[in-house]
Write a protein that holds these residues in place. Structure first.
Motif, mmCIF file in Angstrom:
data_model
loop_
_atom_site.group_PDB
_atom_site.id
_atom_site.type_symbol
_atom_site.label_atom_id
_atom_site.label_comp_id
_atom_site.label_asym_id
_atom_site.label_seq_id
_atom_site.Cartn_x
_atom_site.Cartn_y
_atom_site.Cartn_z
ATOM 1 N N LEU A 216 0.751 -1.162 -0.113
ATOM 2 C CA LEU A 216 -0.043 -0.066 -0.020
ATOM 3 C C LEU A 216 1.105 1.365 -0.104
ATOM 4 O O LEU A 216 1.985 1.261 0.650
ATOM 5 C CB LEU A 216 -0.817 -0.122 1.125
ATOM 6 N N PRO A 217 0.378 2.217 -0.615
ATOM 7 C CA PRO A 217 1.332 3.773 -0.820
ATOM 8 C C PRO A 217 1.385 4.300 1.024
ATOM 9 O O PRO A 217 0.518 3.942 1.642
ATOM 10 C CB PRO A 217 0.564 4.500 -1.383
ATOM 11 N N LEU A 218 2.525 4.775 1.096
ATOM 12 C CA LEU A 218 2.570 5.131 2.452
ATOM 13 C C LEU A 218 1.460 6.267 2.880
ATOM 14 O O LEU A 218 0.866 6.339 4.139
ATOM 15 C CB LEU A 218 3.777 5.860 2.755
ATOM 16 N N ASP A 219 0.958 6.841 2.042
ATOM 17 C CA ASP A 219 -0.193 7.974 2.523
ATOM 18 C C ASP A 219 -1.368 7.246 2.866
ATOM 19 O O ASP A 219 -2.535 7.723 3.408
ATOM 20 C CB ASP A 219 -0.326 8.846 1.408
ATOM 21 N N LYS A 220 -1.757 5.842 2.649
ATOM 22 C CA LYS A 220 -2.657 5.008 2.819
ATOM 23 C C LYS A 220 -2.418 4.573 4.377
ATOM 24 O O LYS A 220 -3.680 4.270 5.191
ATOM 25 C CB LYS A 220 -2.927 3.985 1.993
ATOM 26 N N VAL A 221 -1.418 4.419 4.772
ATOM 27 C CA VAL A 221 -1.161 3.860 6.063
ATOM 28 C C VAL A 221 -0.422 4.741 7.164
ATOM 29 O O VAL A 221 -0.436 4.489 8.332
ATOM 30 C CB VAL A 221 -0.445 2.570 5.994
ATOM 31 N N VAL A 222 -0.058 5.807 6.680
ATOM 32 C CA VAL A 222 0.688 6.807 7.656
ATOM 33 C C VAL A 222 -0.052 8.045 7.827
ATOM 34 O O VAL A 222 -0.816 8.586 6.806
ATOM 35 C CB VAL A 222 1.908 7.159 7.214
ATOM 36 N N PHE A 223 -0.321 8.331 9.126
ATOM 37 C CA PHE A 223 -1.003 9.781 9.204
ATOM 38 C C PHE A 223 -0.425 10.714 10.374
ATOM 39 O O PHE A 223 0.723 9.984 10.931
ATOM 40 C CB PHE A 223 -2.401 9.151 10.062
ATOM 41 N N THR A 224 -0.613 11.853 10.227
ATOM 42 C CA THR A 224 0.036 12.919 10.881
ATOM 43 C C THR A 224 -0.899 13.189 11.981
ATOM 44 O O THR A 224 -1.993 13.939 11.586
ATOM 45 C CB THR A 224 0.562 14.037 10.130
ATOM 46 N N ASP A 225 -0.516 12.938 13.105
ATOM 47 C CA ASP A 225 -1.298 13.396 14.245
ATOM 48 C C ASP A 225 -2.579 12.913 14.647
ATOM 49 O O ASP A 225 -3.241 12.439 15.824
ATOM 50 C CB ASP A 225 -1.538 14.992 14.396
ATOM 51 N N LYS A 226 -3.577 12.752 13.610
ATOM 52 C CA LYS A 226 -5.011 12.444 13.855
ATOM 53 C C LYS A 226 -5.209 11.592 12.588
ATOM 54 O O LYS A 226 -4.863 11.820 11.625
ATOM 55 C CB LYS A 226 -5.855 13.543 14.063
ATOM 56 N N PHE A 227 -6.278 10.721 12.757
ATOM 57 C CA PHE A 227 -6.719 9.923 11.392
ATOM 58 C C PHE A 227 -7.560 10.864 10.456
ATOM 59 O O PHE A 227 -7.226 10.874 9.369
ATOM 60 C CB PHE A 227 -7.509 8.788 11.906
ATOM 61 N N SER A 228 -8.045 12.041 11.089
ATOM 62 C CA SER A 228 -8.722 12.789 10.232
ATOM 63 C C SER A 228 -8.958 14.200 10.847
ATOM 64 O O SER A 228 -8.735 14.393 12.264
ATOM 65 C CB SER A 228 -10.187 12.252 9.993
#
Ligand SMILES: Cc1cc2nc3c(=O)[nH]c(=O)nc-3n(C[C@H](O)[C@H](O)[C@H](O)COP(=O)(O)O)c2cc1C
Length: 201
Positions: free
Chosen positions: A189-201
């Motif tokens: 999976l691309p990193l942007d699908k599995v890595v989040f910054t600070d919060k999920f949304s």
């Protein structure tokens, strides 16, 4: 082998040379490194059952969807955990630590886990998962391949290995000399699908 290389080269390999055996020294080397894996409160709750007997390997294979790796790999390890390690003489996990750390950590373990069955199981799976990766990377660094497996009937395998009460099986681990490489990676999976910054949304 460099750690980055071992991580990149480790693959789940399914085809092994059934005539190759790991020496006891090699297995001990792998397991001596596995027990350096981190565990919560240093409780070292993993238990490793090295299956040497070919008859037992056949029985496990029958309980594991007839997966050939179970009998063909050079070694098969059933990676288990003791769900109650946290209350088994906890002082043993801190015997070499400074006295103040010892007092705090040993007395904190009981209240942290007591009565929390789900947390105890989570801890078992966390520890086994980390140790399993240590084993797979060690195997790769030693020129071997590995296959972690959950495709088996846990009740049947528990009976075969006489799993004690309050223990669980996390996974099977086949290790050996590959005869055929793993198929190309399924796709990451691309990193942007599995890595989040600070919060999920
Ligand atoms: C917990 C776990 C259980 C697995 N169980 C099986 C299994 O029973 N049989 C099998 O052939 N592969 C099994 N695999 C291998 C995965 O299919 C494989 O790791 C995944 O497809 C990624 O491929 P790679 O490890 O080569 O990068 C398992 C992997 C993990 C981590």
């Amino acid at each position: 082998m460099d750690t980055f290389e071992a991580i990149k080269q480790r693959r789940a390999v399914k085809h092994y040379d059934p005539n190759h055996k790991l020496t006891d020294d090699e297995v001990n080397k792998m397991l001596s490194l596995a027990v350096l894996s981190p565990t919560s409160f240093n409780m070292q709750n993993w238990r490793f059952v090295v299956i040497k007997d070919s008859e037992i390997r056949k029985q496990i294979r029958a309980a594991a969807w007839d997966q050939a790796q179970v009998t063909d790999a050079s070694v098969l390890i059933v990676i288990c955990a003791d769900l109650k390690a946290w209350k088994d003489n906890p002082g043993q996990y801190w015997k070499d630590a400074p006295k103040e750390a010892q007092e705090f950590l040993v007395s904190a373990m009981g209240p942290f886990y007591d009565g929390k069955e789900e947390l105890q199981r989570d801890e078992a799976m966390r520890s086994c998962g980390i140790a399993s990766q240590t084993i797979m990377l060690t195997a790769k660094s030693m020129g071997y391949d590995s296959n972690p497996m959950i495709g088996f009937d846990p009740k049947k395998v528990a009976e075969i290995i006489k799993l004690p009460e309050n223990h669980v099986i996390s996974m099977l681990m086949a290790i050996g000399k590959q005869t055929k490489p793993a198929m190309p990676r399924g796709g990451q999976l691309p990193l942007d699908k599995v890595v989040f910054t600070d919060k999920f949304s």
